[in-house]
Design a protein around this motif. Structure first.
Motif, PDB file in Angstrom:
ATOM      1  N   HIS A 172       1.271  -1.383  -0.263  1.00  0.00           N
ATOM      2  CA  HIS A 172      -0.130   0.009  -0.187  1.00  0.00           C
ATOM      3  C   HIS A 172       1.130   1.373  -0.252  1.00  0.00           C
ATOM      4  N   PHE A 173       0.637   2.158  -0.799  1.00  0.00           N
ATOM      5  CA  PHE A 173       1.472   3.112  -0.739  1.00  0.00           C
ATOM      6  C   PHE A 173       0.778   3.962  -1.529  1.00  0.00           C
ATOM      7  N   THR A 174       0.885   5.614  -1.158  1.00  0.00           N
ATOM      8  CA  THR A 174       0.116   6.779  -1.159  1.00  0.00           C
ATOM      9  C   THR A 174       1.048   7.707  -1.451  1.00  0.00           C
ATOM     10  N   ILE A 175       0.763   8.013  -2.681  1.00  0.00           N
ATOM     11  CA  ILE A 175       1.855   8.784  -3.211  1.00  0.00           C
ATOM     12  C   ILE A 175       1.558  10.557  -3.460  1.00  0.00           C
ATOM     13  N   LYS A 176       2.156  11.425  -2.445  1.00  0.00           N
ATOM     14  CA  LYS A 176       1.686  13.084  -2.698  1.00  0.00           C
ATOM     15  C   LYS A 176       0.176  12.539  -2.154  1.00  0.00           C
ATOM     16  N   ASP A 177      -0.289  11.905  -1.677  1.00  0.00           N
ATOM     17  CA  ASP A 177      -2.015  12.176  -1.075  1.00  0.00           C
ATOM     18  C   ASP A 177      -3.445  12.416  -2.182  1.00  0.00           C
ATOM     19  N   ILE A 178      -2.561  11.761  -3.634  1.00  0.00           N
ATOM     20  CA  ILE A 178      -3.081  11.941  -4.982  1.00  0.00           C
ATOM     21  C   ILE A 178      -3.068  10.331  -5.211  1.00  0.00           C
ATOM     22  N   LEU A 179      -1.974   9.772  -5.342  1.00  0.00           N
ATOM     23  CA  LEU A 179      -2.159   8.423  -6.415  1.00  0.00           C
ATOM     24  C   LEU A 179      -1.875   7.217  -4.995  1.00  0.00           C
ATOM     25  N   VAL A 180      -2.746   6.345  -5.150  1.00  0.00           N
ATOM     26  CA  VAL A 180      -2.978   5.155  -3.843  1.00  0.00           C
ATOM     27  C   VAL A 180      -2.909   3.677  -4.557  1.00  0.00           C
ATOM     28  N   ILE A 181      -2.102   3.040  -4.644  1.00  0.00           N
ATOM     29  CA  ILE A 181      -1.592   2.228  -5.018  1.00  0.00           C
ATOM     30  C   ILE A 181      -1.651   0.534  -3.902  1.00  0.00           C
ATOM     31  N   ASP A 182      -2.505  -0.101  -4.098  1.00  0.00           N
ATOM     32  CA  ASP A 182      -2.709  -1.275  -3.421  1.00  0.00           C
ATOM     33  C   ASP A 182      -2.927  -2.670  -3.754  1.00  0.00           C
ATOM     34  N   GLY A 183      -1.742  -3.684  -3.044  1.00  0.00           N
ATOM     35  CA  GLY A 183      -1.965  -4.169  -4.033  1.00  0.00           C
ATOM     36  C   GLY A 183      -2.036  -5.803  -2.750  1.00  0.00           C
ATOM     37  N   ASN A 184      -2.703  -7.206  -3.324  1.00  0.00           N
ATOM     38  CA  ASN A 184      -3.006  -8.251  -2.493  1.00  0.00           C
ATOM     39  C   ASN A 184      -2.364  -9.333  -3.269  1.00  0.00           C
ATOM     40  N   ASN A 185      -1.114 -10.147  -3.129  1.00  0.00           N
ATOM     41  CA  ASN A 185      -1.319 -11.325  -4.161  1.00  0.00           C
ATOM     42  C   ASN A 185      -1.032 -12.643  -3.209  1.00  0.00           C
ATOM     43  N   PHE A 186      -1.522 -13.837  -3.880  1.00  0.00           N
ATOM     44  CA  PHE A 186      -0.826 -14.842  -2.915  1.00  0.00           C
ATOM     45  C   PHE A 186      -0.255 -16.096  -4.183  1.00  0.00           C
ATOM     46  N   PHE A 187       0.127 -16.845  -3.616  1.00  0.00           N
ATOM     47  CA  PHE A 187       0.520 -18.012  -4.623  1.00  0.00           C
ATOM     48  C   PHE A 187       0.475 -19.422  -3.706  1.00  0.00           C
ATOM     49  N   GLN A 188      -0.072 -19.784  -4.371  1.00  0.00           N
ATOM     50  CA  GLN A 188      -0.498 -21.531  -3.064  1.00  0.00           C
ATOM     51  C   GLN A 188      -0.269 -23.053  -3.585  1.00  0.00           C
ATOM     52  N   PRO A 189       0.820 -22.873  -3.658  1.00  0.00           N
ATOM     53  CA  PRO A 189       1.079 -24.796  -4.199  1.00  0.00           C
ATOM     54  C   PRO A 189       1.081 -25.336  -3.096  1.00  0.00           C
TER      55      PRO A 189
END
Length: 244
Positions: A172-189
């Motif tokens: 989760h990253f917030t860049i200059k209170d304008i751009l928000v990037i989120d990710g939740n990624n799983f690999f389950q062997p």
């Protein structure tokens, strides 16, 4: 050839979340998205709904979420997918290395999952730790017990149990209170057969128009390699949030 394409997208979120602090402990959100495509030769639509409720206390963090996706293409069913999950993080705010537990249930027409239950525990490490909640990059690993009822094109119904290694990258990253990037990624062997794996990936990019209003693009990808089934959903819309 004459054609007409109409895309209707609606994304509405209600959030009871500012930044979690001594007086703010709860977060709720609801999102609904829809895509309609109509041409002279084809008609299709997808309707997606998502809800979450979180509790953040000093020593633990509880996240509960549910999603439902329904879709048709030329009158034929493409999606009838439901998932619900509850995850518990212990000492997440106090330490970089903390404990997690997870219970997940889902069923999916597009992935040919009649029923699937997963439950497990593990450890997580925060490589980037920001007390304001503006930045976070966490890697976690652990083990899940899975009991599934799948539909295999060759074998028919496939009832089985396995133990999976669950590796996750979350950011989760917030860049200059304008751009928000989120990710939740799983690999389950599966620990018994690495070719029997599950991939779950959700990533969003939001551009804030106002403090409470954002334009959001979201990508969701799922694959069950045991049955060689996968789905990919891309949505665009608006996010409304309120902190208190």
């Amino acid at each position: 050839m004459k054609w007409l394409s109409l895309v209707l997208i609606f994304f509405f979120c209600v959030q009871s979340f500012a930044q979690f602090n001594d007086s703010t402990h709860y977060y709720a959100r609801f999102a609904s998205t829809g895509v309609i495509n109509k041409t002279d030769g084809a008609n299709s639509y997808v309707w997606s709904n998502f809800a979450t409720y979180n509790i953040d206390k000093r020593k633990y963090f509880l996240n509960t979420a549910a999603s439902y996706i329904y879709g048709e293409n030329d009158g034929g069913l493409t999606n009838n997918d439901f998932a619900t999950t509850a995850s518990f993080d212990y000492l997440k705010k106090q330490k970089r290395l903390y404990y997690w537990a997870l219970v997940n249930y889902d069923k999916s027409y597009s992935l040919q999952i009649t029923n699937r239950l997963q439950a497990g525990v593990g450890l997580a490490y925060k490589f980037i730790q920001d007390s304001t909640g503006r930045e976070d990059f966490t890697i976690s690993d652990g083990f899940l017990y899975e009991k599934s009822n799948l539909i295999d094109d060759k074998l028919g119904k496939d009832d089985y149990q396995t133990v999976r290694n669950s590796f996750r990258i979350r950011y989760h990253f917030t860049i200059k209170d304008i751009l928000v990037i989120d990710g939740n990624n799983f690999f389950q062997p599966s620990i018994l057969d690495i070719s029997d794996y599950v991939i779950k990936a959700t990533n969003t990019l939001s551009f804030k128009l106002y403090r409470w209003l954002s334009i959001t693009a979201a990508q969701t990808y799922n694959r069950v390699n045991r049955t060689e089934r996968e789905n990919l959903l891309l949505t665009f819309g608006l996010t409304i949030d309120k902190y208190f």
